[in-house]
Design a protein around this motif. Structure first.
Motif, PDB file in Angstrom:
ATOM      1  N   MET A   1      82.160  86.649  -3.009  1.00 52.03           N
ATOM      2  CA  MET A   1      83.017  87.180  -2.995  1.00 52.03           C
ATOM      3  C   MET A   1      83.529  87.845  -2.004  1.00 52.03           C
ATOM      4  O   MET A   1      84.167  88.127  -1.783  1.00 52.03           O
ATOM      5  CB  MET A   1      83.414  86.686  -4.399  1.00 52.03           C
TER       6      MET A   1
ATOM      7  N   GLN B   1      84.169  81.080   1.090  1.00 56.82           N
ATOM      8  CA  GLN B   1      85.013  81.392   0.207  1.00 56.82           C
ATOM      9  C   GLN B   1      85.232  80.147  -0.895  1.00 56.82           C
ATOM     10  O   GLN B   1      84.654  80.755  -2.308  1.00 56.82           O
ATOM     11  CB  GLN B   1      86.396  82.030   0.460  1.00 56.82           C
ATOM     12  N   LYS B   2      85.244  78.870  -0.369  1.00 57.22           N
ATOM     13  CA  LYS B   2      84.494  78.197  -1.038  1.00 57.22           C
ATOM     14  C   LYS B   2      84.024  77.946  -2.108  1.00 57.22           C
ATOM     15  O   LYS B   2      83.667  77.765  -3.353  1.00 57.22           O
ATOM     16  CB  LYS B   2      85.452  76.683  -0.214  1.00 57.22           C
TER      17      LYS B   2
ATOM     18  N   SER C   1      81.538  80.736  -2.854  1.00 53.10           N
ATOM     19  CA  SER C   1      81.754  81.188  -3.194  1.00 53.10           C
ATOM     20  C   SER C   1      82.650  81.616  -4.500  1.00 53.10           C
ATOM     21  O   SER C   1      82.659  81.348  -5.818  1.00 53.10           O
ATOM     22  CB  SER C   1      82.268  82.533  -2.837  1.00 53.10           C
ATOM     23  N   ILE C   2      83.984  81.292  -4.769  1.00 54.08           N
ATOM     24  CA  ILE C   2      84.858  80.685  -5.397  1.00 54.08           C
ATOM     25  C   ILE C   2      84.290  79.245  -6.542  1.00 54.08           C
ATOM     26  O   ILE C   2      84.082  79.475  -8.690  1.00 54.08           O
ATOM     27  CB  ILE C   2      85.978  80.006  -5.006  1.00 54.08           C
ATOM     28  N   GLU C   3      83.410  78.228  -6.179  1.00 55.47           N
ATOM     29  CA  GLU C   3      82.918  77.830  -7.040  1.00 55.47           C
ATOM     30  C   GLU C   3      81.997  78.037  -7.775  1.00 55.47           C
ATOM     31  O   GLU C   3      81.569  77.539  -9.397  1.00 55.47           O
ATOM     32  CB  GLU C   3      81.967  75.791  -6.124  1.00 55.47           C
TER      33      GLU C   3
END
Length: 276
Positions: free
Chosen positions: A195, A212-213, A215-217
């Motif tokens: 992130m 980003q998706k 990383s957030i996951e």
């Protein structure tokens, strides 16, 4: 005309021929491209430019390999490699070894592919070509499963310090993340680092939303594996783990990576500085 001027003109002609060969090869006329490279080689022979000769042999070999003549390509690469070793051109040697490794792997000779990639990694480390070294280390992960984590940790350790491509960095982090045991703090550190990279290096990146998706996951998955209720307890857990503190999670991640590598470094980490 002085001899130095004649050599300069000849080298300029050779450079032009080499550039033309590239373009013509891309257009699909391989025989004509090879003929130009052969003229190129003759000029380099005449003026004694062995480094130029080695580079030309490497370029020819890549195109010939793409056409399926692997045996001839390897012969040319071996000639290029011999010249690079004779003149101490470590970067040229590394490029040749990397190209050879890729093609040798396609023939099924995994043992030789591994050996060539290891030699390429060592050479790249010597000349501080760390961005390319990250790619070679990534190749080694697949080529040598028994030491895959060691190579992977070194690659990510380098991305903490160099301006490696963002997508490649997130991909590497994701690979290690998936190999870390459930509940291990390293998962949280890797997700947080992913992130951070997206925020710090992602401006204008065409794949930023996707990266980003991912990383957030990763960070949400790390929290879930530690039994954290994502809706109610995530923010408190994030702060409690000090993942909001760069001065903590960066050194901690660095420490964990170095523990994985142990004494298996393929380059001298003391020679790598931040921001290379």
């Amino acid at each position: 005309m002085e001899i130095s001027e004649q050599i300069g003109d000849a080298k300029g002609k050779a450079t032009t021929l080499g550039n033309m060969a590239y373009v013509i090869a891309d257009q699909g006329d391989i025989p004509k491209a090879i003929a130009l490279w052969e003229q190129n080689l003759e000029i380099f022979e005449q003026i004694g430019d062995v480094q130029g000769k080695a580079a030309t042999l490497n370029n020819m070999a890549r195109v010939i390999a793409q056409q399926g003549n692997i045996a001839r390509a390897i012969t040319l690469w071996e000639q290029s490699l011999e010249i690079s070793e004779q003149i101490g051109d470590v970067q040229g040697k590394a490029a040749t070894l990397g190209n050879m490794a890729s093609v040798v792997g396609e023939t099924g000779d995994k043992a030789r592919q591994l050996k060539l990639n290891l030699q390429a990694a060592l050479a790249l480390g010597q000349v501080h070509a760390y961005v390319v070294l990250v790619t070679v280390l990534n190749n080694l992960v697949a080529a040598d499963e028994s030491n895959g984590l060691v190579y992977l940790a070194q690659a990510i350790w380098l991305t903490l310090r160099i301006q490696a491509p963002l997508a490649d960095t997130i991909q590497l982090i994701g690979v290690l993340y998936n190999r870390v045991p459930q509940g291990d703090e390293l998962k949280a550190l890797l997700g947080t680092m992913a992130m951070f990279f997206c925020k710090r290096r992602g401006e204008g990146h065409p794949q930023l939303e996707e990266l980003q998706k991912r990383s957030i996951e990763m960070i949400l998955g790390a929290a879930d594996r530690q039994g954290i209720d994502i809706e109610e307890g995530f923010e408190a857990w994030f702060v409690q783990q000090r993942l909001n503190d760069l001065e903590y999670f960066f050194p901690r991640l660095n420490q964990r990576l170095e523990e994985i590598v142990g004494d298996g470094w393929l380059f001298d980490p003391s020679q790598v500085s931040m921001g290379e």
